[in-house]
Design a protein around this motif. Structure first.
Motif, PDB file in Angstrom:
ATOM      1  N   VAL A   1       0.830  -1.205   0.000  1.00 42.47           N
ATOM      2  CA  VAL A   1       0.000   0.000   0.000  1.00 42.47           C
ATOM      3  C   VAL A   1       0.865   1.255   0.000  1.00 42.47           C
ATOM      4  CG1 VAL A   1      -1.950  -1.081   1.179  1.00 42.47           C
ATOM      5  CG2 VAL A   1      -0.164   0.031   2.532  1.00 42.47           C
ATOM      6  N   ILE A   2       0.321   2.295  -0.609  1.00 39.16           N
ATOM      7  CA  ILE A   2       0.823   3.654  -0.469  1.00 39.16           C
ATOM      8  C   ILE A   2      -0.269   4.433   0.253  1.00 39.16           C
ATOM      9  CG2 ILE A   2       1.381   5.785  -1.695  1.00 39.16           C
ATOM     10  CD1 ILE A   2       3.653   3.857  -1.751  1.00 39.16           C
ATOM     11  N   VAL A   3       0.103   5.152   1.304  1.00 37.87           N
ATOM     12  CA  VAL A   3      -0.882   5.830   2.153  1.00 37.87           C
ATOM     13  C   VAL A   3      -0.702   7.343   2.032  1.00 37.87           C
ATOM     14  CG1 VAL A   3      -1.800   6.087   4.484  1.00 37.87           C
ATOM     15  CG2 VAL A   3      -0.816   3.890   3.763  1.00 37.87           C
ATOM     16  N   PHE A   4      -1.799   8.026   1.734  1.00 37.36           N
ATOM     17  CA  PHE A   4      -1.818   9.488   1.714  1.00 37.36           C
ATOM     18  C   PHE A   4      -2.753   9.971   2.815  1.00 37.36           C
ATOM     19  CE2 PHE A   4      -0.783   8.444  -2.728  1.00 37.36           C
ATOM     20  CZ  PHE A   4       0.341   9.234  -2.913  1.00 37.36           C
ATOM     21  N   VAL A   5      -2.258  10.842   3.681  1.00 37.28           N
ATOM     22  CA  VAL A   5      -3.060  11.368   4.787  1.00 37.28           C
ATOM     23  C   VAL A   5      -3.089  12.886   4.700  1.00 37.28           C
ATOM     24  CG1 VAL A   5      -3.355  11.509   7.291  1.00 37.28           C
ATOM     25  CG2 VAL A   5      -2.420   9.419   6.261  1.00 37.28           C
ATOM     26  N   ASN A   6      -4.287  13.451   4.722  1.00 35.20           N
ATOM     27  CA  ASN A   6      -4.414  14.900   4.829  1.00 35.20           C
ATOM     28  C   ASN A   6      -4.346  15.249   6.310  1.00 35.20           C
ATOM     29  OD1 ASN A   6      -5.030  17.609   4.785  1.00 35.20           O
ATOM     30  ND2 ASN A   6      -6.765  17.406   3.391  1.00 35.20           N
ATOM     31  N   SER A   7      -3.185  15.703   6.757  1.00 34.74           N
ATOM     32  CA  SER A   7      -2.977  15.961   8.182  1.00 34.74           C
ATOM     33  C   SER A   7      -3.865  17.083   8.703  1.00 34.74           C
ATOM     34  CB  SER A   7      -1.506  16.307   8.443  1.00 34.74           C
ATOM     35  OG  SER A   7      -1.119  17.445   7.695  1.00 34.74           O
ATOM     36  N   LYS A   8      -4.481  17.865   7.789  1.00 36.35           N
ATOM     37  CA  LYS A   8      -5.333  18.976   8.206  1.00 36.35           C
ATOM     38  C   LYS A   8      -6.801  18.562   8.327  1.00 36.35           C
ATOM     39  CE  LYS A   8      -1.769  21.714   7.986  1.00 36.35           C
ATOM     40  NZ  LYS A   8      -1.145  22.233   9.226  1.00 36.35           N
ATOM     41  N   SER A   9      -7.135  17.354   7.905  1.00 34.14           N
ATOM     42  CA  SER A   9      -8.534  16.903   7.960  1.00 34.14           C
ATOM     43  C   SER A   9      -8.887  16.406   9.359  1.00 34.14           C
ATOM     44  CB  SER A   9      -8.776  15.777   6.958  1.00 34.14           C
ATOM     45  OG  SER A   9      -8.734  16.252   5.644  1.00 34.14           O
ATOM     46  N   GLY A  10     -10.194  16.503   9.677  1.00 31.81           N
ATOM     47  CA  GLY A  10     -10.686  15.953  10.939  1.00 31.81           C
ATOM     48  C   GLY A  10     -10.103  16.600  12.175  1.00 31.81           C
ATOM     49  N   GLY A  11      -9.905  17.927  12.161  1.00 35.65           N
ATOM     50  CA  GLY A  11      -9.288  18.582  13.309  1.00 35.65           C
ATOM     51  C   GLY A  11      -7.835  18.146  13.428  1.00 35.65           C
ATOM     52  N   GLN A  12      -7.500  17.522  14.540  1.00 38.73           N
ATOM     53  CA  GLN A  12      -6.139  17.023  14.759  1.00 38.73           C
ATOM     54  C   GLN A  12      -6.006  15.543  14.427  1.00 38.73           C
ATOM     55  OE1 GLN A  12      -3.725  19.214  15.568  1.00 38.73           O
ATOM     56  NE2 GLN A  12      -5.356  20.742  15.410  1.00 38.73           N
ATOM     57  N   LEU A  13      -7.090  14.917  13.967  1.00 38.13           N
ATOM     58  CA  LEU A  13      -7.066  13.470  13.727  1.00 38.13           C
ATOM     59  C   LEU A  13      -6.084  13.095  12.625  1.00 38.13           C
ATOM     60  CD1 LEU A  13     -10.864  12.546  13.928  1.00 38.13           C
ATOM     61  CD2 LEU A  13      -9.130  12.403  15.714  1.00 38.13           C
ATOM     62  N   GLY A  14      -6.015  13.905  11.572  1.00 36.77           N
ATOM     63  CA  GLY A  14      -5.136  13.581  10.459  1.00 36.77           C
ATOM     64  C   GLY A  14      -3.686  13.471  10.887  1.00 36.77           C
ATOM     65  N   GLY A  15      -3.221  14.401  11.718  1.00 40.24           N
ATOM     66  CA  GLY A  15      -1.841  14.374  12.182  1.00 40.24           C
ATOM     67  C   GLY A  15      -1.544  13.151  13.036  1.00 40.24           C
ATOM     68  N   GLU A  16      -2.479  12.781  13.908  1.00 39.17           N
ATOM     69  CA  GLU A  16      -2.288  11.605  14.762  1.00 39.17           C
ATOM     70  C   GLU A  16      -2.309  10.322  13.928  1.00 39.17           C
ATOM     71  OE1 GLU A  16      -4.863  11.548  18.192  1.00 39.17           O
ATOM     72  OE2 GLU A  16      -4.946  13.747  18.223  1.00 39.17           O
ATOM     73  N   LEU A  17      -3.188  10.277  12.953  1.00 38.71           N
ATOM     74  CA  LEU A  17      -3.269   9.100  12.096  1.00 38.71           C
ATOM     75  C   LEU A  17      -1.982   8.922  11.296  1.00 38.71           C
ATOM     76  CD1 LEU A  17      -5.230   6.848  11.174  1.00 38.71           C
ATOM     77  CD2 LEU A  17      -5.913   8.361   9.307  1.00 38.71           C
ATOM     78  N   LEU A  18      -1.408  10.012  10.862  1.00 38.59           N
ATOM     79  CA  LEU A  18      -0.153   9.984  10.117  1.00 38.59           C
ATOM     80  C   LEU A  18       0.948   9.321  10.952  1.00 38.59           C
ATOM     81  CD1 LEU A  18       1.051  11.107   7.389  1.00 38.59           C
ATOM     82  CD2 LEU A  18       1.829  13.061   8.741  1.00 38.59           C
ATOM     83  N   ILE A  19       1.018   9.655  12.224  1.00 35.22           N
ATOM     84  CA  ILE A  19       2.024   9.077  13.117  1.00 35.22           C
ATOM     85  C   ILE A  19       1.824   7.572  13.257  1.00 35.22           C
ATOM     86  CG2 ILE A  19       2.864   9.041  15.508  1.00 35.22           C
ATOM     87  CD1 ILE A  19       2.168  12.043  15.652  1.00 35.22           C
ATOM     88  N   THR A  20       0.581   7.136  13.422  1.00 36.74           N
ATOM     89  CA  THR A  20       0.294   5.708  13.579  1.00 36.74           C
ATOM     90  C   THR A  20       0.702   4.929  12.342  1.00 36.74           C
ATOM     91  OG1 THR A  20      -1.593   6.253  15.003  1.00 36.74           O
ATOM     92  CG2 THR A  20      -1.492   4.017  14.127  1.00 36.74           C
ATOM     93  N   TYR A  21       0.344   5.418  11.168  1.00 38.98           N
ATOM     94  CA  TYR A  21       0.700   4.727   9.930  1.00 38.98           C
ATOM     95  C   TYR A  21       2.217   4.640   9.765  1.00 38.98           C
ATOM     96  CZ  TYR A  21      -3.729   3.882   7.516  1.00 38.98           C
ATOM     97  OH  TYR A  21      -4.947   3.384   7.129  1.00 38.98           O
ATOM     98  N   ARG A  22       2.921   5.716  10.080  1.00 39.95           N
ATOM     99  CA  ARG A  22       4.374   5.720   9.918  1.00 39.95           C
ATOM    100  C   ARG A  22       5.058   4.806  10.933  1.00 39.95           C
ATOM    101  NH1 ARG A  22       5.514  12.176   8.533  1.00 39.95           N
ATOM    102  NH2 ARG A  22       5.120  11.955   6.289  1.00 39.95           N
ATOM    103  N   THR A  23       4.410   4.567  12.065  1.00 37.13           N
ATOM    104  CA  THR A  23       4.949   3.646  13.054  1.00 37.13           C
ATOM    105  C   THR A  23       4.767   2.198  12.617  1.00 37.13           C
ATOM    106  OG1 THR A  23       4.437   5.233  14.815  1.00 37.13           O
ATOM    107  CG2 THR A  23       4.858   2.960  15.485  1.00 37.13           C
ATOM    108  N   LEU A  24       3.638   1.904  12.003  1.00 40.85           N
ATOM    109  CA  LEU A  24       3.316   0.537  11.611  1.00 40.85           C
ATOM    110  C   LEU A  24       3.993   0.118  10.308  1.00 40.85           C
ATOM    111  CD1 LEU A  24      -0.502   0.436  12.435  1.00 40.85           C
ATOM    112  CD2 LEU A  24       1.309  -0.809  13.614  1.00 40.85           C
ATOM    113  N   LEU A  25       4.080   1.035   9.357  1.00 41.95           N
ATOM    114  CA  LEU A  25       4.609   0.715   8.027  1.00 41.95           C
ATOM    115  C   LEU A  25       5.970   1.372   7.824  1.00 41.95           C
ATOM    116  CD1 LEU A  25       1.313   1.346   6.003  1.00 41.95           C
ATOM    117  CD2 LEU A  25       2.193  -0.862   6.777  1.00 41.95           C
ATOM    118  N   ASN A  26       6.535   1.149   6.678  1.00 36.40           N
ATOM    119  CA  ASN A  26       7.714   1.894   6.291  1.00 36.40           C
ATOM    120  C   ASN A  26       7.316   3.366   6.170  1.00 36.40           C
ATOM    121  OD1 ASN A  26       9.888   3.122   5.021  1.00 36.40           O
ATOM    122  ND2 ASN A  26      10.130   1.529   3.474  1.00 36.40           N
TER     123      ASN A  26
END
Length: 522
Positions: free
Chosen positions: A72-97
């Motif tokens: 998979v290639i993951v694209f996250v809009n860190s500005k979406s969902g209030g602060q949720l996008g930024g937190e989600l970005l961290i989780t994905y980067r921790t789990l994947l390359n």
């Protein structure tokens, strides 16, 4: 005084040693369990992993990597969902390359994908079998609102790849109509490791489905005074959803006219619903701190519906703004043959719908039963048949019928081309909305007609779960969709529109302009 039993010191020592051994054994077992769980998680995540030598141009090529089942290639809009996008970005980067996870505030997806496919092709030509497998199995995840999801769909459509990757849409906005239409839900996802792992598992098991895209063109004579460029609420970006004026070298350009173009995947609407949405977006841009919660956002939207007169149009919304007095509507049933579409005088909003998800998952077209499909020569509303469903609404009270079982709006037509011809001097502006992005559109008072025309553009592949609400013309209906045996709760007159499904080409690009600030995209 009674005697006190005394336990020999050696017994104390023996008990302490035994207790320590038990604790050590339990600790060892706990550590072993944690290690096993982490190893199991690592084994699972290997199925989604892409190595650096493919992602980074200057990386050293290595062999012996595990062949992933679902890279998979993951694209996250860190500005979406209030602060949720930024937190989600961290989780994905921790789990994947971390190099296969991209923040859309920093990386343009067209450039990322262009580089990735260039690298895959280069390694394939050098005999790298892993690159060939990854290219064949690659899937894209995009986390953001409808605007972000539509942007990625347009980018992949633009690249015109021989093997375009299917796209999974992770809901992170307010409406989340696109994710809901394909079974990904409409609530913001969990941000913890287990939630993200569960989502990745859904992506691996999801089925591919084609979805139509639509081109929209607006042309008017250059006004003698003022500008008729689309006015977005407080710098809402002109992404692929909102009109862009075409350049003088574009084949669509006509001398003496202003020509605008755009594209959409879900819906185009005009009238009161777009006006309310415009007011909501303007309020959110003025006071972003008040819009950090989905429930609060939806409550605010309902209040604005009242204040804008959507519930009391006779008092707040002049009859001159009714669609039939604002514009003539034409549809195409056969290539090259336009016909007038009758619009009831009470209709104040028209929605041209591609997906069965509008305003947070509602279905304005509904599900006509088999008898009505036959008697009116309609077809079921498929998302890949090259046709749009055209629905009208009188007011917000009429819209509330969508919350009732089998409720729907006024079904007006099914068509593969639609044209709005605005009457001269009918109004100095109107409100329009594309896939959740509204704007206030000025109309020149001295022009004979302003034309807005919608036509089929192409298709792209999306990923759908077992709870998908959409239906494909080439696949049997999902068990989660309502069948033709269910009856409408309220049926109204419409103009019948039957024709063999045909695909009509249109625009050449959905590219988002380089100067647009992604921070403002939903």
């Amino acid at each position: 005084m009674g005697s006190v039993n005394k336990i020999p010191f050696a017994n104390y020592v023996g008990r302490l040693v035994t207790g320590s051994q038990i604790m050590a054994r339990e600790l060892k077992q706990s550590v072993h369990k944690i290690f096993n769980k982490r190893q199991e998680a690592a084994d699972i995540l290997r199925e989604y992993y892409i190595p650096d030598y493919i992602l980074l141009p200057e990386s050293e090529i290595r062999t012996g990597y595990h062949v992933p089942a679902c890279p998979v290639i993951v694209f996250v809009n860190s500005k979406s969902g209030g602060q949720l996008g930024g937190e989600l970005l961290i989780t994905y980067r921790t789990l994947l390359n971390k190099n296969q996870v991209f923040n859309l505030a920093e990386h343009m997806p067209d450039k990322v994908l262009h580089q990735l496919y260039f690298s895959l092709e280069k390694h394939k030509q050098n005999g790298d079998e892993l690159s060939a497998v990854i290219q064949r199995r690659l899937r894209i995840i995009v986390a953001g609102g409808d605007g972000t999801a539509g942007w990625l769909l347009g980018v992949v459509s633009d690249l015109k790849l021989s093997q375009p990757p299917p796209i999974a849409t992770m809901p992170l906005g307010t409406g989340n109509n696109l994710p809901f239409a394909f079974g990904w839900g409409k609530k913001n996802p969990g941000l913890d490791y287990q939630s993200v792992k569960a989502f990745l598992d859904q992506v691996k098991n999801a089925k591919e489905m084609k979805v139509d895209s639509w081109h929209i063109l607006m042309r008017m004579r250059a006004p003698k005074e003022g500008s008729c460029d689309p006015i977005a609420p407080l710098e809402l970006p002109h992404s692929l959803h909102v009109f862009q004026r075409v350049s003088q070298t574009d084949s669509l350009n006509e001398e003496g006219c202003h020509t605008f173009r755009g594209g959409f995947w879900n819906y185009f609407s005009i009238g009161m619903d777009a006006q309310v949405s415009y007011a909501f977006h303007a309020e959110r841009k003025l006071h972003p701190e008040k819009f950090k919660n989905q429930l609060v956002n939806q409550s605010t939207y309902a209040k604005l519906s009242c204040s804008q007169g959507w519930f009391c149009p006779s008092l707040m919304h002049p009859s001159s703004r009714n669609i039939s007095q604002l514009a003539k509507v034409k549809i195409m049933k056969k290539p090259g043959q336009w016909m007038d579409l009758h619009i009831p005088h009470s209709i104040r909003s028209i929605v041209c719908l591609n997906l069965p998800s509008f305003s947070g998952g509602l279905n304005p077209w509904g599900k006509p039963n088999k008898e009505k499909l036959h008697s009116r020569d309609l077809t079921p509303p498929y998302v890949d048949d090259g046709f749009l469903e055209i629905v009208g609404f009188r007011d917000a009270w009429h819209g509330l019928v969508l919350f009732t079982p089998n409720g729907h709006g006024t079904r007006l037509a099914q068509a593969n081309k639609i044209r709005f011809e605005f009457h001269k001097g009918a109004a100095d502006h109107t409100f329009m909305r594309i896939d959740g992005e509204p704007w206030k559109q000025p109309l020149p008072m001295d022009d004979v007609t302003v034309i807005v025309e919608i036509s089929h553009f192409g298709q792209v592949s999306v990923l759908a779960t077992s709870q998908c609400q959409s239906r494909s013309i080439s696949a049997p209906p999902s068990p989660y969709t309502c069948e033709d045996s269910q009856y409408d709760s309220n049926d109204e007159e419409f103009e019948d529109d039957s024709e063999e499904r045909k695909k009509l080409g249109a625009a050449a690009t959905f590219r988002i302009p380089d100067e647009i600030d992604i921070a403002h995209l939903s």
